[in-house]
Scaffold this active site. Structure first.
Site, PDB file in Angstrom:
ATOM      1  N   LYS A   1      -5.792   1.784  15.196  1.00  0.00           N
ATOM      2  CA  LYS A   1      -5.214   1.034  14.085  1.00  0.00           C
ATOM      3  C   LYS A   1      -3.716   1.224  14.063  1.00  0.00           C
ATOM      4  O   LYS A   1      -3.221   2.346  14.058  1.00  0.00           O
ATOM      5  CB  LYS A   1      -5.800   1.529  12.758  1.00  0.00           C
ATOM      6  CG  LYS A   1      -5.415   0.645  11.598  1.00  0.00           C
ATOM      7  CD  LYS A   1      -5.490   1.359  10.274  1.00  0.00           C
ATOM      8  CE  LYS A   1      -4.117   1.864   9.869  1.00  0.00           C
ATOM      9  NZ  LYS A   1      -3.951   2.030   8.400  1.00  0.00           N
TER      10      LYS A   1
ATOM     11  N   ASP B   1      -3.192  -3.357  10.782  1.00  0.00           N
ATOM     12  CA  ASP B   1      -3.542  -3.193   9.359  1.00  0.00           C
ATOM     13  C   ASP B   1      -2.277  -3.257   8.511  1.00  0.00           C
ATOM     14  O   ASP B   1      -1.764  -2.232   8.075  1.00  0.00           O
ATOM     15  CB  ASP B   1      -4.267  -1.853   9.193  1.00  0.00           C
ATOM     16  CG  ASP B   1      -4.757  -1.623   7.768  1.00  0.00           C
ATOM     17  OD1 ASP B   1      -5.007  -2.622   7.061  1.00  0.00           O
ATOM     18  OD2 ASP B   1      -4.890  -0.451   7.370  1.00  0.00           O
ATOM     19  N   LEU B   2      -1.812  -4.476   8.279  1.00  0.00           N
ATOM     20  CA  LEU B   2      -0.587  -4.639   7.474  1.00  0.00           C
ATOM     21  C   LEU B   2      -0.915  -5.118   6.064  1.00  0.00           C
ATOM     22  O   LEU B   2      -0.012  -5.283   5.239  1.00  0.00           O
ATOM     23  CB  LEU B   2       0.384  -5.602   8.182  1.00  0.00           C
ATOM     24  CG  LEU B   2       0.831  -5.114   9.570  1.00  0.00           C
ATOM     25  CD1 LEU B   2       1.785  -6.121  10.219  1.00  0.00           C
ATOM     26  CD2 LEU B   2       1.484  -3.740   9.514  1.00  0.00           C
ATOM     27  N   LYS B   3      -2.173  -5.357   5.787  1.00  0.00           N
ATOM     28  CA  LYS B   3      -2.659  -5.656   4.425  1.00  0.00           C
ATOM     29  C   LYS B   3      -1.788  -6.670   3.712  1.00  0.00           C
ATOM     30  O   LYS B   3      -1.205  -6.403   2.654  1.00  0.00           O
ATOM     31  CB  LYS B   3      -2.728  -4.365   3.592  1.00  0.00           C
ATOM     32  CG  LYS B   3      -3.658  -3.294   4.149  1.00  0.00           C
ATOM     33  CD  LYS B   3      -3.803  -2.130   3.185  1.00  0.00           C
ATOM     34  CE  LYS B   3      -4.717  -1.047   3.703  1.00  0.00           C
ATOM     35  NZ  LYS B   3      -4.140  -0.224   4.781  1.00  0.00           N
TER      36      LYS B   3
ATOM     37  N   HIS C   1      -0.384  -9.535   1.404  1.00  0.00           N
ATOM     38  CA  HIS C   1      -0.636  -9.941   0.015  1.00  0.00           C
ATOM     39  C   HIS C   1       0.617 -10.691  -0.421  1.00  0.00           C
ATOM     40  O   HIS C   1       1.580 -10.093  -0.899  1.00  0.00           O
ATOM     41  CB  HIS C   1      -0.868  -8.692  -0.841  1.00  0.00           C
ATOM     42  CG  HIS C   1      -1.225  -8.971  -2.271  1.00  0.00           C
ATOM     43  ND1 HIS C   1      -1.719  -8.011  -3.121  1.00  0.00           N
ATOM     44  CD2 HIS C   1      -1.166 -10.112  -3.005  1.00  0.00           C
ATOM     45  CE1 HIS C   1      -1.937  -8.537  -4.315  1.00  0.00           C
ATOM     46  NE2 HIS C   1      -1.601  -9.811  -4.271  1.00  0.00           N
ATOM     47  N   ASP C   2       0.625 -12.021  -0.231  1.00  0.00           N
ATOM     48  CA  ASP C   2       1.821 -12.830  -0.481  1.00  0.00           C
ATOM     49  C   ASP C   2       1.347 -14.260  -0.764  1.00  0.00           C
ATOM     50  O   ASP C   2       0.134 -14.515  -0.822  1.00  0.00           O
ATOM     51  CB  ASP C   2       2.734 -12.760   0.761  1.00  0.00           C
ATOM     52  CG  ASP C   2       4.184 -13.119   0.462  1.00  0.00           C
ATOM     53  OD1 ASP C   2       4.448 -13.759  -0.582  1.00  0.00           O
ATOM     54  OD2 ASP C   2       5.059 -12.783   1.281  1.00  0.00           O
TER      55      ASP C   2
ATOM     56  N   PRO D   1       0.223 -18.046   0.027  1.00  0.00           N
ATOM     57  CA  PRO D   1      -0.584 -18.443   1.187  1.00  0.00           C
ATOM     58  C   PRO D   1       0.239 -18.827   2.422  1.00  0.00           C
ATOM     59  O   PRO D   1      -0.114 -18.448   3.546  1.00  0.00           O
ATOM     60  CB  PRO D   1      -1.384 -19.638   0.651  1.00  0.00           C
ATOM     61  CG  PRO D   1      -1.541 -19.346  -0.812  1.00  0.00           C
ATOM     62  CD  PRO D   1      -0.250 -18.688  -1.232  1.00  0.00           C
TER      63      PRO D   1
ATOM     64  N   THR E   1      -9.062   2.792  -0.953  1.00  0.00           N
ATOM     65  CA  THR E   1      -9.872   4.007  -1.119  1.00  0.00           C
ATOM     66  C   THR E   1      -9.076   5.117  -1.805  1.00  0.00           C
ATOM     67  O   THR E   1      -9.652   6.120  -2.215  1.00  0.00           O
ATOM     68  CB  THR E   1     -10.390   4.511   0.246  1.00  0.00           C
ATOM     69  OG1 THR E   1      -9.336   4.400   1.197  1.00  0.00           O
ATOM     70  CG2 THR E   1     -11.563   3.714   0.704  1.00  0.00           C
TER      71      THR E   1
ATOM     72  N   GLN F   1      -7.188  10.403  -0.305  1.00  0.00           N
ATOM     73  CA  GLN F   1      -8.375   9.556  -0.453  1.00  0.00           C
ATOM     74  C   GLN F   1      -9.197  10.031  -1.654  1.00  0.00           C
ATOM     75  O   GLN F   1      -9.261  11.219  -1.942  1.00  0.00           O
ATOM     76  CB  GLN F   1      -9.235   9.612   0.813  1.00  0.00           C
ATOM     77  CG  GLN F   1      -8.517   9.170   2.075  1.00  0.00           C
ATOM     78  CD  GLN F   1      -8.332   7.661   2.143  1.00  0.00           C
ATOM     79  OE1 GLN F   1      -8.493   6.955   1.152  1.00  0.00           O
ATOM     80  NE2 GLN F   1      -7.970   7.157   3.301  1.00  0.00           N
TER      81      GLN F   1
ATOM     82  N   GLY G   1      -7.994   8.723  10.349  1.00  0.00           N
ATOM     83  CA  GLY G   1      -6.640   9.129  10.694  1.00  0.00           C
ATOM     84  C   GLY G   1      -6.493  10.632  10.755  1.00  0.00           C
ATOM     85  O   GLY G   1      -6.731  11.268  11.789  1.00  0.00           O
ATOM     86  N   ARG G   2      -6.132  11.249   9.615  1.00  0.00           N
ATOM     87  CA  ARG G   2      -5.766  12.671   9.599  1.00  0.00           C
ATOM     88  C   ARG G   2      -6.839  13.635  10.085  1.00  0.00           C
ATOM     89  O   ARG G   2      -6.484  14.654  10.695  1.00  0.00           O
ATOM     90  CB  ARG G   2      -5.255  13.037   8.200  1.00  0.00           C
ATOM     91  CG  ARG G   2      -3.880  12.417   7.939  1.00  0.00           C
ATOM     92  CD  ARG G   2      -3.531  12.344   6.490  1.00  0.00           C
ATOM     93  NE  ARG G   2      -4.378  11.374   5.789  1.00  0.00           N
ATOM     94  CZ  ARG G   2      -4.210  11.003   4.522  1.00  0.00           C
ATOM     95  NH1 ARG G   2      -3.217  11.534   3.827  1.00  0.00           N
ATOM     96  NH2 ARG G   2      -5.007  10.104   3.976  1.00  0.00           N
TER      97      ARG G   2
HETATM   98  O1  C5P Z   1      -5.938   9.779   7.407  1.00  0.00           O
HETATM   99  P1  C5P Z   1      -7.060   8.943   6.864  1.00  0.00           P
HETATM  100  O2  C5P Z   1      -8.353   9.125   7.614  1.00  0.00           O
HETATM  101  O3  C5P Z   1      -7.207   9.075   5.371  1.00  0.00           O
HETATM  102  O4  C5P Z   1      -6.577   7.469   7.180  1.00  0.00           O
HETATM  103  C1  C5P Z   1      -7.278   6.337   6.716  1.00  0.00           C
HETATM  104  C2  C5P Z   1      -6.659   5.109   7.267  1.00  0.00           C
HETATM  105  O5  C5P Z   1      -7.336   4.008   6.708  1.00  0.00           O
HETATM  106  C3  C5P Z   1      -5.174   4.947   6.922  1.00  0.00           C
HETATM  107  O6  C5P Z   1      -4.556   4.459   8.102  1.00  0.00           O
HETATM  108  C4  C5P Z   1      -5.152   3.922   5.816  1.00  0.00           C
HETATM  109  O7  C5P Z   1      -4.054   3.046   5.895  1.00  0.00           O
HETATM  110  C5  C5P Z   1      -6.432   3.123   6.103  1.00  0.00           C
HETATM  111  N1  C5P Z   1      -6.983   2.472   4.913  1.00  0.00           N
HETATM  112  C6  C5P Z   1      -7.392   3.166   3.784  1.00  0.00           C
HETATM  113  N2  C5P Z   1      -7.899   2.492   2.703  1.00  0.00           N
HETATM  114  C7  C5P Z   1      -8.016   1.169   2.732  1.00  0.00           C
HETATM  115  C8  C5P Z   1      -7.598   0.450   3.852  1.00  0.00           C
HETATM  116  C9  C5P Z   1      -7.109   1.156   4.947  1.00  0.00           C
HETATM  117  O8  C5P Z   1      -7.306   4.397   3.779  1.00  0.00           O
HETATM  118  N3  C5P Z   1      -8.564   0.522   1.713  1.00  0.00           N
END
Ligand code: C5P
Length: 224
Positions: A30, A57-59, A61-62, A64, A112, A183, A203-204
């Site tokens: 990602k 994953d740039l999400k 929101h703007d 259309p 999340t 989270q 990620g982490r």
């Molecule tokens: O480090 P961690 O496992 O918490 O990373 C979760 C990844 O998922 C991050 O890159 C974050 O941007 C992405 N993400 C998220 N919640 C969302 C959408 C994406 O945590 N709703």
């Protein structure tokens, strides 16, 4: 069975690719705002050169038209998956999908990292993250997107709302007792897959491990 997508949330391409190079056989990564804003599309090319599928994953929101422009530009980058926010609305989601061609687009329902207090503050009323996420999954379905990004706790309801072909992309993956960081709504990989996840975004727990490869491989086993 779900794919494990490793979130490359390092600040530079050098650091992100150093992690990739410690993960032989990595299938999906990602690319998020942190590294993309600094490095640009070159990071996508570097991943594709290594045979890695890219989730951008740039999400968005703007309005259309802007999201359609971003979606069309992303589709030209040889990536597999991109994100918008469901809160951008039906027209915005439809515009994103139409401009994407064969690129899959999924929508974030509720981040999340949001718990009920934060959500209530921004919505200006009492708002449960799970209820709102499930409600928004219905809007995503009506927009004709390919699926949702949602917490493991709402994955089963999202699957029920979206049907068998939807991609259910699930971040917030944490082993029992592991650090949650920022989270709020987390679960283990096995539980997320059992709930219907098709892709786990991690990620982490991988990037912060002393042996990232071992953690990645264990997650792939749990997701299989
Ligand atoms: O480090 P961690 O496992 O918490 O990373 C979760 C990844 O998922 C991050 O890159 C974050 O941007 C992405 N993400 C998220 N919640 C969302 C959408 C994406 O945590 N709703």
């Amino acid at each position: 069975m779900a794919e494990v997508i490793v979130a490359l949330d390092q600040p530079t391409a050098r650091e992100a690719l150093a992690l990739v190079d410690r993960l032989p056989g990595l299938r999906w990564a990602k690319v998020g705002a942190t590294v993309f804003v600094r490095e640009g599309p070159g990071i996508v090319g570097a991943l594709r050169d290594r045979g890695v599928e890219v989730f951008l994953d740039l999400k968005w929101h703007d309005i259309p038209s802007q999201v359609a422009g971003a979606s069309a530009a992303a589709a030209a980058l040889d990536i597999r998956l991109a994100t918008v926010h469901a809160l951008g609305g039906l027209d915005m989601m439809r515009a994103a999908k139409e401009a994407a061609g064969t690129l899959r687009v999924v929508a974030v329902t509720v981040l999340t990292s949001h718990g009920p207090d934060e959500l209530g503050r921004i919505f200006g009323r009492e708002a449960g993250p799970a209820r709102e996420a499930i409600r928004l999954a219905g809007v995503v379905r009506d927009a004709g997107l390919d699926g949702v990004v949602t917490s493991p706790l709402e994955a089963a309801a999202a699957r029920a709302a979206l049907g068998p072909d939807a991609w259910i992309v699930v971040p917030g993956i944490r082993a029992a007792g592991a650090a949650a960081h920022d989270q709020r709504r987390t679960a283990g990989a096995r539980d997320a897959v059992a709930a219907g996840a098709t892709h786990l975004v991690v990620g982490r727990p991988i990037s912060g491990a002393s042996d990232p490869r071992a953690v990645y491989e264990r997650l792939c086993e749990e997701a299989a």
